[in-house]
Enzyme design. Sequence first.
Site, PDB file in Angstrom:
ATOM      1  N   ASP A   1       0.864  -1.177   0.000  1.00 47.58           N
ATOM      2  CA  ASP A   1       0.000   0.000   0.000  1.00 47.58           C
ATOM      3  C   ASP A   1       0.900   1.226   0.000  1.00 47.58           C
ATOM      4  OD1 ASP A   1      -1.830   2.029   0.478  1.00 47.58           O
ATOM      5  OD2 ASP A   1      -3.019   0.830   1.871  1.00 47.58           O
TER       6      ASP A   1
ATOM      7  N   ARG B   1      -0.169   4.369  -0.382  1.00 45.07           N
ATOM      8  CA  ARG B   1      -0.941   5.593  -0.170  1.00 45.07           C
ATOM      9  C   ARG B   1      -0.368   6.422   0.970  1.00 45.07           C
ATOM     10  NH1 ARG B   1      -6.869   3.158   0.006  1.00 45.07           N
ATOM     11  NH2 ARG B   1      -5.711   1.555   1.107  1.00 45.07           N
TER      12      ARG B   1
END
Length: 208
Positions: free
Chosen positions: A137, A139
Site C-alpha cells: 500500500d 498511499r
Amino acid sequence: MTVKVQLPAADVRTRVTVPLRFADGYETVADVFTFTGLADGKEHLALGLGDYRDNPIPLVRPHSECLTGDVFGSERCDCGPQLREAVERIAGAGGFLLYLRQEGRGIGLYAKLDAYALQDQGLDTYAANRALGHADDERDYTAAAQMLHALGADKVTLLTNNPDKGAQLERLGITIDETRPTAVHLSAANARYLRAKVAHTGHTLTLD
Ligand SMILES: [Zn+2]
C-alpha cells in the site's frame, strides 16, 4: 508518544457548489474545495457535505480514487459502493469526503490493471502489487491532513475500516475523536479482494 510531523500549510483555493446525483437516484449537494500548497502537487478535492459548517467534529472519509470502481461500477473492488455509502452518511452527519488522487493504492491506474492481470493468474491483490515491484500500500495521507487543516477540521470522526488511515492522520496532527466502520459491500466478484484486505492489513470487516 507519537511523533507528530510538521506539515507545510495548504490553503483553500476555490469553493464551488456541485449538485450530485448517483446512478441509484440518490441526490445531494456538495461544496467542492480545491487547494494550493498540497505536498504532492496533485489535484485532490474535498467535498463538504451536509451541515459541515456546523459540525464541530465533522465526519470524514478519505477516499482514494478508483477509476474503474468509482466511475465504471467495476465489481472487482468495493470502491464504488463505499463512495456512494460515504457520501450519504457524511451528508447526514455533516463533514467532508476527501477525494484523493492515488489510484490503485498509490501505484497508478495502469499498474493496477497489470495487477488485475496477475490476480487472474492466482495472486491476491497485495502479492500482485509486490510482483510488480510495489509495496502493499503506497498511499500517503499527507495531502489529506493538509486539506483538513485548511478546512479547520483538526478534530474529526473518521469513516473507515482501514486502521492505517487513522494512524497516518494522527501522526500528521489530526485528532481522531472516533472511528466508524463502513458497511461491507460483498459480491461474488470482490470476495477474494475483501478477504485479502482483512488478512493483510487488519481491515475491520466481518466476512462470512
Ligand atoms: Zn476500487
